[in-house]
Scaffold this motif. Structure first.
Motif, short mmCIF file in Angstrom:
data_model
loop_
_atom_site.label_atom_id
_atom_site.label_comp_id
_atom_site.label_asym_id
_atom_site.label_seq_id
_atom_site.Cartn_x
_atom_site.Cartn_y
_atom_site.Cartn_z
N VAL A 88 0.78 -1.27 -0.11
CA VAL A 88 -0.06 -0.10 0.01
C VAL A 88 0.97 1.21 0.09
O VAL A 88 0.77 2.23 -0.59
CB VAL A 88 -1.14 0.22 1.20
N ARG A 89 2.07 1.19 0.59
CA ARG A 89 2.81 2.21 0.84
C ARG A 89 4.17 1.87 0.16
O ARG A 89 4.67 0.83 0.16
CB ARG A 89 3.14 2.55 2.31
N THR A 90 4.91 2.80 -0.40
CA THR A 90 6.20 2.58 -0.81
C THR A 90 7.04 1.68 -0.08
O THR A 90 7.86 0.70 -0.63
CB THR A 90 6.89 3.85 -1.26
N GLU A 91 7.17 1.90 1.17
CA GLU A 91 8.13 1.00 2.07
C GLU A 91 7.66 -0.24 2.06
O GLU A 91 8.36 -1.44 2.57
CB GLU A 91 8.17 1.52 3.48
N ASP A 92 6.32 -0.70 1.84
CA ASP A 92 5.83 -2.12 1.71
C ASP A 92 6.57 -2.85 0.65
O ASP A 92 6.68 -4.26 0.97
CB ASP A 92 4.36 -2.03 1.66
N TRP A 93 7.32 -2.50 -0.46
CA TRP A 93 7.98 -3.24 -1.28
C TRP A 93 9.13 -3.99 -0.53
O TRP A 93 9.47 -5.01 -1.00
CB TRP A 93 8.40 -2.23 -2.21
N ARG A 94 9.42 -3.37 0.64
CA ARG A 94 10.88 -4.16 1.27
C ARG A 94 10.13 -5.23 2.15
O ARG A 94 11.07 -6.03 2.53
CB ARG A 94 11.28 -3.21 2.30
N ARG A 95 8.99 -5.58 2.07
CA ARG A 95 8.24 -6.64 2.77
C ARG A 95 8.48 -7.99 1.69
O ARG A 95 7.80 -8.90 2.14
CB ARG A 95 6.96 -6.56 3.15
N ILE A 96 8.57 -7.57 0.44
CA ILE A 96 8.66 -8.64 -0.69
C ILE A 96 9.70 -9.33 -0.59
O ILE A 96 10.91 -8.88 -0.88
CB ILE A 96 8.28 -8.08 -2.08
N VAL A 97 9.67 -10.65 0.27
CA VAL A 97 10.99 -11.46 0.52
C VAL A 97 10.93 -12.82 -0.14
O VAL A 97 10.04 -13.24 -0.83
CB VAL A 97 11.27 -11.46 1.97
N PRO A 98 11.98 -13.60 -0.36
CA PRO A 98 12.07 -14.76 -1.12
C PRO A 98 10.93 -15.80 -0.28
O PRO A 98 10.93 -15.76 0.80
CB PRO A 98 13.46 -15.38 -0.81
N LEU A 99 10.53 -16.71 -1.17
CA LEU A 99 9.45 -17.80 -0.91
C LEU A 99 9.85 -19.08 -1.14
O LEU A 99 10.82 -19.17 -2.10
CB LEU A 99 8.03 -17.24 -1.53
#
Length: 333
Positions: A88-99
């Motif tokens: 939702v916010r720009t900083e949320d892209w950092r929550r995209i981690v390997p799966l």
């Protein structure tokens, strides 16, 4: 000819006993359960004997393991919607981690595919549906992705690298589980959404990483360009054996595409127009007109996208009948 012989001959522009044909649809809600999705897949193929099976997981499987929440709200094409995005916010892209692609929503798709592949016994080409990294990024976010792409490109690119790695590992696992290739769908290669240079940087760059990883491992792949005003020229050099787009709704026509793409085109059916509302004769005429654009060579009859879930059996039968009855003309592309 069997399904494989027909597809391979058509890709090479060779004479076939009849044009290949394949239609696909979603199975909403049931696609959340592996056993039900497998049962639908096998029943669909047994009933219609299409020349290719596009495996049909829900269109949101690729974002759920990162926290997006989806639901089916009655869309005519059976597609689920993201109702709570992960970004939702720009900083949320950092929550995209390997799966781990063998767990969660990703794991369920190839588990189901493996069960279907076991029953199909390799008799028909089977493609797992894979979304382009940028498409996945768009699905897990809001419209803000477009602003971040332009204002904070480094944040999006870092996430895209993670998504691309997960996409590659998922696609390779699909091949290990019995898929013969992927149905690679991009929903952002549209001049209405991005500039050509933007798609080259944020789309094509990562798309080609996926195709490079599949090189020498997959037997055949299909590229699907979703939407209007697609960047056909930019996509036509992708290393894929088949190209599918909404040819009845947007440029190029099948005849125009045949001049640029040297292998198998897939289309000819207006699934929300003629297929849903036309007579059987009108459906047959549309199929024959599509095939006449290439003289019956290098074209597999298919939808521009998924069939509406309300598509009538009589209409589907008309598509199959028209493809089976088409007489090849001497024109060759």
């Amino acid at each position: 000819m069997n399904h494989w012989q027909r597809i391979e001959a058509a890709m090479n522009g060779e004479l076939t006993d009849r044009p290949p044909v394949a239609l696909w649809r979603h199975f909403p809600d049931d696609d959340q359960y592996s056993d039900k999705l497998v049962a639908h897949t096998l029943a669909w193929q047994k009933k219609w004997q299409f020349d290719l099976v596009k495996f049909m997981p829900s269109g949101t499987y690729g974002v759920e393991d990162w926290g997006a929440i989806s639901g089916y709200r009655g869309a005519a094409n059976g597609a689920r919607e993201v109702i709570q995005p992960a970004v939702v916010r720009t900083e949320d892209w950092r929550r995209i981690v390997p799966l781990d692609v063998r767990r969660g929503a990703y794991g369920r798709q190839n588990e189901a595919l493996a069960a279907a592949a076991k029953e199909l016994k390799g008799q028909v080409p089977l493609l797992q549906t894979v979304f382009s990294p940028l498409t996945t990024a768009r699905k897990m976010s809001t419209e803000k992705m477009f602003a971040d792409l332009r204002r904070f490109p480094e944040e999006l690119e870092r996430a895209l690298m993670v998504i691309t790695d997960v996409t590659i590992r998922f696609a390779l696992d699909a091949l290990a589980q019995g898929a013969h290739g992927v149905f690679f769908a991009t929903q952002l290669a549209s001049h209405r959404l991005l500039t050509t240079s933007e798609y080259e940087r944020f789309g094509k760059r990562y798309d080609l990483m996926v195709f490079q990883a599949l090189r020498g491992k997959s037997r055949l792949n299909m590229l699907h360009a979703h939407g209007d005003d697609i960047m056909f020229d930019l996509l036509s050099d992708y290393p894929t054996e088949m190209f599918n787009w909404h040819d009845r709704l947007t440029d190029p026509t099948i005849a125009q595409a045949a001049e640029c793409f040297p292998q198998l085109l897939v289309g000819g059916i207006n699934e929300h127009g003629t297929l849903m509302h036309g007579s059987e004769q009108e459906i047959e005429d549309q199929v024959h007109e599509a095939l006449s654009q290439t003289g019956g060579r290098r074209l597999m009859i298919g939808p521009g996208c998924v069939l509406p879930v309300a598509a009538k059996e009589s209409s589907i039968r008309a598509v199959v009948r028209a493809a089976h009855q088409f007489k090849e003309s001497p024109v060759c592309i």
